[in-house]
Design a protein around this motif. Structure first.
Motif, PDB file in Angstrom:
ATOM      1  N   UNK A  78       1.681  -2.970  -2.233  1.00 30.85           N
ATOM      2  CA  UNK A  78       2.064  -3.988  -1.554  1.00 30.85           C
ATOM      3  C   UNK A  78       3.462  -4.847  -1.601  1.00 30.85           C
ATOM      4  N   UNK A  79       4.274  -5.632  -0.582  1.00 31.06           N
ATOM      5  CA  UNK A  79       4.820  -5.629  -1.719  1.00 31.06           C
ATOM      6  C   UNK A  79       4.993  -7.047  -2.447  1.00 31.06           C
ATOM      7  N   UNK A  80       3.718  -7.486  -2.585  1.00 30.03           N
ATOM      8  CA  UNK A  80       3.492  -8.712  -3.366  1.00 30.03           C
ATOM      9  C   UNK A  80       4.056  -7.358  -4.585  1.00 30.03           C
ATOM     10  N   UNK A  81       3.767  -7.087  -4.758  1.00 32.38           N
ATOM     11  CA  UNK A  81       2.591  -5.968  -6.448  1.00 32.38           C
ATOM     12  C   UNK A  81       4.145  -5.928  -6.881  1.00 32.38           C
ATOM     13  N   UNK A  82       4.114  -5.793  -8.368  1.00 30.19           N
ATOM     14  CA  UNK A  82       5.478  -5.477  -9.251  1.00 30.19           C
ATOM     15  C   UNK A  82       5.634  -3.738  -9.246  1.00 30.19           C
ATOM     16  N   UNK A  83       4.169  -3.464  -9.446  1.00 33.74           N
ATOM     17  CA  UNK A  83       3.584  -1.596  -8.746  1.00 33.74           C
ATOM     18  C   UNK A  83       2.947  -1.786  -8.482  1.00 33.74           C
ATOM     19  N   UNK A  84       2.602  -0.156  -7.852  1.00 35.01           N
ATOM     20  CA  UNK A  84       0.871   0.082  -7.404  1.00 35.01           C
ATOM     21  C   UNK A  84       0.461  -0.337  -8.367  1.00 35.01           C
ATOM     22  N   UNK A  85      -0.872  -0.877  -7.497  1.00 40.48           N
ATOM     23  CA  UNK A  85      -2.831  -0.937  -8.183  1.00 40.48           C
ATOM     24  C   UNK A  85      -3.086   0.664  -8.130  1.00 40.48           C
ATOM     25  N   UNK A  86      -3.398   1.071  -8.868  1.00 43.96           N
ATOM     26  CA  UNK A  86      -4.352   2.680  -9.485  1.00 43.96           C
ATOM     27  C   UNK A  86      -6.009   2.488  -9.358  1.00 43.96           C
ATOM     28  N   UNK A  87      -6.177   2.889  -9.278  1.00 43.79           N
ATOM     29  CA  UNK A  87      -7.905   2.534  -9.065  1.00 43.79           C
ATOM     30  C   UNK A  87      -7.925   3.823  -9.293  1.00 43.79           C
ATOM     31  N   UNK A  88      -8.913   4.710 -10.122  1.00 45.06           N
ATOM     32  CA  UNK A  88      -9.571   6.197 -10.377  1.00 45.06           C
ATOM     33  C   UNK A  88     -10.910   5.365 -10.050  1.00 45.06           C
ATOM     34  N   UNK A  89     -11.338   7.039  -9.533  1.00 47.46           N
ATOM     35  CA  UNK A  89     -12.954   6.015  -9.286  1.00 47.46           C
ATOM     36  C   UNK A  89     -14.086   7.168  -9.332  1.00 47.46           C
ATOM     37  N   UNK A  90     -14.689   7.790 -10.260  1.00 43.09           N
ATOM     38  CA  UNK A  90     -16.252   8.341 -10.451  1.00 43.09           C
ATOM     39  C   UNK A  90     -17.000   8.837  -9.563  1.00 43.09           C
ATOM     40  N   UNK A  91     -16.747   9.507  -8.797  1.00 48.20           N
ATOM     41  CA  UNK A  91     -18.131  10.017  -8.184  1.00 48.20           C
ATOM     42  C   UNK A  91     -19.183  10.666  -8.397  1.00 48.20           C
ATOM     43  N   UNK A  92     -20.670  10.547  -7.581  1.00 46.98           N
ATOM     44  CA  UNK A  92     -21.108  12.000  -7.419  1.00 46.98           C
ATOM     45  C   UNK A  92     -21.639  11.472  -5.987  1.00 46.98           C
ATOM     46  N   UNK A  93     -22.959  13.042  -5.784  1.00 45.44           N
ATOM     47  CA  UNK A  93     -23.582  13.523  -4.624  1.00 45.44           C
ATOM     48  C   UNK A  93     -23.364  14.753  -4.704  1.00 45.44           C
ATOM     49  N   UNK A  94     -24.805  14.940  -3.560  1.00 41.00           N
ATOM     50  CA  UNK A  94     -25.162  16.231  -3.160  1.00 41.00           C
ATOM     51  C   UNK A  94     -24.573  17.293  -2.901  1.00 41.00           C
ATOM     52  N   UNK A  95     -23.433  16.559  -1.826  1.00 33.55           N
ATOM     53  CA  UNK A  95     -22.056  16.604  -0.776  1.00 33.55           C
ATOM     54  C   UNK A  95     -20.908  16.347  -0.893  1.00 33.55           C
TER      55      UNK A  95
END
Length: 130
Positions: A78-95
């Motif tokens: 976003x233009x208001x952010x000094x730098x990008x917001x980076x969010x790593x997410x771990x997920x699991x599932x049957x597929x």
């Protein structure tokens, strides 16, 4: 005049024609995220009305004991952010689809919903300071 032997391009064509599994998972995540937050899919990212751009990268893909384990990295710009917001997410599932939906739910609940509330001031919840 030189004579040149044609190279065998069959292996290169086969590599190009086989779809990268990371791209397929990225499309699943983007489609699930778009269904959740109603943005616009454009150029392998999600564009939101108030200037937000959400990009997705697939970090890790594993199969463990019949479960698909994914690490998905959401990048919010976003233009208001000094730098990008980076969010790593771990997920699991049957597929892959179930894991992608789980990652979208985690991202939406943990990052996007609070960010959206703070930017649009929707449903403010008073937090006492006492």
């Amino acid at each position: 005049m030189g004579l040149f032997k044609k190279k065998n391009n069959q292996t290169e064509e086969a590599a190009v024609s086989a779809e990268d599994p990371r791209e397929a998972v990225k499309k699943l995540v983007l489609e699930a995220l778009n269904a959740k937050i109603n943005g616009t899919l454009y150029d392998d990212c999600l564009i939101m009305p108030k200037g937000f751009t959400i990009d997705v990268q697939i970090g890790r893909m594993e199969d463990a004991e019949g479960l698909k384990i994914l690490q998905i990295i959401f990048i919010v710009k976003h233009d208001d952010f000094d730098e990008p917001l980076i969010e790593p997410v771990d997920a699991q599932g049957k597929d892959e689809a179930e894991a992608a939906n789980m990652a979208v739910e985690i991202f939406h609940g943990g990052v996007w919903h609070p960010l959206d509330q703070s930017m649009t001031k929707k449903n403010p919840i008073h937090v006492p300071v006492d």
